[in-house]
Motif scaffolding. Sequence first.
Motif, PDB file in Angstrom:
ATOM      1  N   ASN A 138      13.979-101.719  44.863  1.00  0.00           N
ATOM      2  CA  ASN A 138      13.898-102.723  45.926  1.00  0.00           C
ATOM      3  C   ASN A 138      15.178-102.812  46.742  1.00  0.00           C
ATOM      4  O   ASN A 138      15.343-103.759  47.517  1.00  0.00           O
ATOM      5  CB  ASN A 138      13.595-104.104  45.314  1.00  0.00           C
ATOM      6  CG  ASN A 138      12.244-104.122  44.625  1.00  0.00           C
ATOM      7  OD1 ASN A 138      11.307-103.478  45.079  1.00  0.00           O
ATOM      8  ND2 ASN A 138      12.150-104.864  43.524  1.00  0.00           N
ATOM      9  N   TYR A 139      16.088-101.872  46.550  1.00  0.00           N
ATOM     10  CA  TYR A 139      17.356-101.919  47.277  1.00  0.00           C
ATOM     11  C   TYR A 139      17.124-101.649  48.757  1.00  0.00           C
ATOM     12  O   TYR A 139      16.494-100.658  49.137  1.00  0.00           O
ATOM     13  CB  TYR A 139      18.303-100.866  46.699  1.00  0.00           C
ATOM     14  CG  TYR A 139      19.641-100.784  47.406  1.00  0.00           C
ATOM     15  CD1 TYR A 139      20.643-101.718  47.160  1.00  0.00           C
ATOM     16  CD2 TYR A 139      19.912 -99.773  48.318  1.00  0.00           C
ATOM     17  CE1 TYR A 139      21.861-101.651  47.776  1.00  0.00           C
ATOM     18  CE2 TYR A 139      21.122 -99.688  48.956  1.00  0.00           C
ATOM     19  CZ  TYR A 139      22.097-100.632  48.672  1.00  0.00           C
ATOM     20  OH  TYR A 139      23.306-100.563  49.306  1.00  0.00           O
ATOM     21  N   ASP A 140      17.632-102.538  49.604  1.00  0.00           N
ATOM     22  CA  ASP A 140      17.483-102.420  51.052  1.00  0.00           C
ATOM     23  C   ASP A 140      18.871-102.263  51.655  1.00  0.00           C
ATOM     24  O   ASP A 140      19.677-103.205  51.638  1.00  0.00           O
ATOM     25  CB  ASP A 140      16.785-103.650  51.633  1.00  0.00           C
ATOM     26  CG  ASP A 140      16.480-103.499  53.121  1.00  0.00           C
ATOM     27  OD1 ASP A 140      16.722-102.398  53.653  1.00  0.00           O
ATOM     28  OD2 ASP A 140      16.007-104.463  53.739  1.00  0.00           O
ATOM     29  N   GLU A 141      19.160-101.073  52.169  1.00  0.00           N
ATOM     30  CA  GLU A 141      20.504-100.813  52.696  1.00  0.00           C
ATOM     31  C   GLU A 141      20.798-101.642  53.936  1.00  0.00           C
ATOM     32  O   GLU A 141      21.920-102.090  54.142  1.00  0.00           O
ATOM     33  CB  GLU A 141      20.623 -99.323  53.015  1.00  0.00           C
ATOM     34  CG  GLU A 141      22.014 -98.909  53.468  1.00  0.00           C
ATOM     35  CD  GLU A 141      22.098 -97.425  53.730  1.00  0.00           C
ATOM     36  OE1 GLU A 141      23.184 -96.945  54.078  1.00  0.00           O
ATOM     37  OE2 GLU A 141      21.059 -96.733  53.575  1.00  0.00           O
ATOM     38  N   ALA A 142      19.761-101.887  54.768  1.00  0.00           N
ATOM     39  CA  ALA A 142      19.991-102.635  56.010  1.00  0.00           C
ATOM     40  C   ALA A 142      20.289-104.102  55.743  1.00  0.00           C
ATOM     41  O   ALA A 142      20.872-104.780  56.599  1.00  0.00           O
ATOM     42  CB  ALA A 142      18.777-102.510  56.923  1.00  0.00           C
ATOM     43  N   ALA A 143      19.927-104.616  54.585  1.00  0.00           N
ATOM     44  CA  ALA A 143      20.119-106.030  54.289  1.00  0.00           C
ATOM     45  C   ALA A 143      21.411-106.300  53.536  1.00  0.00           C
ATOM     46  O   ALA A 143      21.623-107.419  53.058  1.00  0.00           O
ATOM     47  CB  ALA A 143      18.928-106.552  53.481  1.00  0.00           C
ATOM     48  N   GLN A 144      22.286-105.341  53.398  1.00  0.00           N
ATOM     49  CA  GLN A 144      23.501-105.520  52.623  1.00  0.00           C
ATOM     50  C   GLN A 144      24.686-105.927  53.474  1.00  0.00           C
ATOM     51  O   GLN A 144      25.817-105.860  53.032  1.00  0.00           O
ATOM     52  CB  GLN A 144      23.825-104.223  51.869  1.00  0.00           C
ATOM     53  CG  GLN A 144      22.725-103.736  50.955  1.00  0.00           C
ATOM     54  CD  GLN A 144      22.265-104.797  49.990  1.00  0.00           C
ATOM     55  OE1 GLN A 144      23.081-105.536  49.442  1.00  0.00           O
ATOM     56  NE2 GLN A 144      20.967-104.888  49.782  1.00  0.00           N
ATOM     57  N   GLY A 145      24.470-106.325  54.725  1.00  0.00           N
ATOM     58  CA  GLY A 145      25.576-106.751  55.574  1.00  0.00           C
ATOM     59  C   GLY A 145      26.174-105.583  56.331  1.00  0.00           C
ATOM     60  O   GLY A 145      25.490-104.617  56.679  1.00  0.00           O
ATOM     61  N   ASP A 146      27.480-105.665  56.595  1.00  0.00           N
ATOM     62  CA  ASP A 146      28.182-104.624  57.352  1.00  0.00           C
ATOM     63  C   ASP A 146      28.236-103.345  56.533  1.00  0.00           C
ATOM     64  O   ASP A 146      28.706-103.332  55.395  1.00  0.00           O
ATOM     65  CB  ASP A 146      29.599-105.071  57.702  1.00  0.00           C
ATOM     66  CG  ASP A 146      29.578-106.278  58.623  1.00  0.00           C
ATOM     67  OD1 ASP A 146      28.559-106.449  59.309  1.00  0.00           O
ATOM     68  OD2 ASP A 146      30.558-107.046  58.629  1.00  0.00           O
ATOM     69  N   THR A 147      27.749-102.289  57.123  1.00  0.00           N
ATOM     70  CA  THR A 147      27.722-100.989  56.460  1.00  0.00           C
ATOM     71  C   THR A 147      28.677-100.050  57.174  1.00  0.00           C
ATOM     72  O   THR A 147      28.653 -99.945  58.401  1.00  0.00           O
ATOM     73  CB  THR A 147      26.308-100.390  56.467  1.00  0.00           C
ATOM     74  OG1 THR A 147      25.406-101.317  55.867  1.00  0.00           O
ATOM     75  CG2 THR A 147      26.276 -99.089  55.688  1.00  0.00           C
ATOM     76  N   VAL A 148      29.532 -99.401  56.427  1.00  0.00           N
ATOM     77  CA  VAL A 148      30.509 -98.473  56.982  1.00  0.00           C
ATOM     78  C   VAL A 148      30.032 -97.053  56.680  1.00  0.00           C
ATOM     79  O   VAL A 148      29.801 -96.702  55.522  1.00  0.00           O
ATOM     80  CB  VAL A 148      31.910 -98.705  56.378  1.00  0.00           C
ATOM     81  CG1 VAL A 148      32.901 -97.694  56.948  1.00  0.00           C
ATOM     82  CG2 VAL A 148      32.366-100.130  56.640  1.00  0.00           C
TER      83      VAL A 148
END
Length: 463
Positions: A138-148
């Motif tokens: 269920n990990y959502d990369e877009a929902a993890q805040g600021d992504t570098v």
Amino acid sequence: MAVPATEVGSADRVPFVTGPCPAGAEEEEEDGDEELLGAGGPHTWTPQEKLLHEARLKAKAKRRLRRTSSRDSARESLSEGAEPGPEPGSPKGRAHDRRSRMGKGRGLPKKGGAGGKGVWGAPGVVYGYQEPDARDPNYDEAAQGDTVYATVVPELEEGELEKNVQPMVLEYFEHGDTSEVMELLRGLNLGSRRHAVPSLAVALALEGKASHRELTSRLLSDLVGRVVTPEDIAWAFDKMLRDLPDLILDTPEAPQMLGQFIARAVADHALPLDFLERYKGRVDCEHARAALDRAAVLLRIKRDVNRLDNVWGVGGGQRPVKHLVKEMNLLLREYLLSGEVSEAEHCLRELEVPHFHHELVYEAVVMVLEGSGEGPVAMMVTLLKVLWETGLVTLDQMNRGFQRVYEELGDISLDVPLAHGLLERLVELCFDRGIITKALRDACPTRGRKRFVSEGDGGQVKQ
């Protein structure tokens, strides 16, 4: 006293109930056991009586276990301040009971009451923040805040480095922009092979021209502190000193050239000042010793100069125009004396001024006009023909050279009265040999002769 057989058979046919029994049932069973034992003491049992007795003992033990576990759970719930629930033995309590019905364990709820469908943990438990797991379905990369996002460039291997750096250096020899080379090198992960860049650049310059060696010296000076360190360049020159026996096979002047590279790098602070001191008394190769001696001599002569700017001479378009004109005039005079077209072509290439070849054409035509005899004319036509066929003199340079002669023909005629006639004959000869175009031949100026005719012509002036 023995029990009648009919009673034993009827008791054996009674169904066995394993559920909880009401209060007082245990006493009744104990009385029944006593009746089986009899008042008179030990008695020999029949097989049916023995089976009935063992079944009753097992049922009694299970009931005692359930009663004990129910009392313990009720006691714990009352100690925590919870409201008393239904009786353990009631049907309502068994319907929602999460205790094991297998008779194992203490009868406590599974997972401490935190398990089951729709349950998110035990009551009153507050969970802290947990780092999201990228492997969670269920990990959502877009929902993890600021992504570098970062680009990972793998370190180049030895073969890949040469394949990527060599085109950069060869292109640099054409445009001469060191900043572009530095940007391209920053895009590569050189890693521990940074020292291979100066080594490859110097090796290519040894096989090139003087202007290429000058550009390489400038490149090494600009790369220090930005892409490589002075120790990287020192490592590169040390490697080339060891490889000199192989380098002289392709470039016999490699020891002297490498010595000049070392002297220029030390003067430009691209190499440590004590670079030459490291090799005192430690060099066995005669070629390496010759290169180090050459560098030491240049640094000793130029000790009062910060930079050895002219160690490779003044190359190409950096030379003064008067110097280039003098060189081309000397080239043509030597050609008229020797007649060697290949030597003249080689000298013109060494000047490295393809944008200034129109001066050679101009000087050649003027030299023919100022000369005497048919020999210089034929030789100049042959030279121009060879330069045209080899592509050393382009169409634009050829046209510009002849057009300059056309524009200055009036001044040339003051010193050479027959210049018009000589030029017309030279232009026709060049056109016949395919050196110039028809348009350039037609643009050749002709000297008109004015004369008066007889009165019968009406006194008109003929051109």
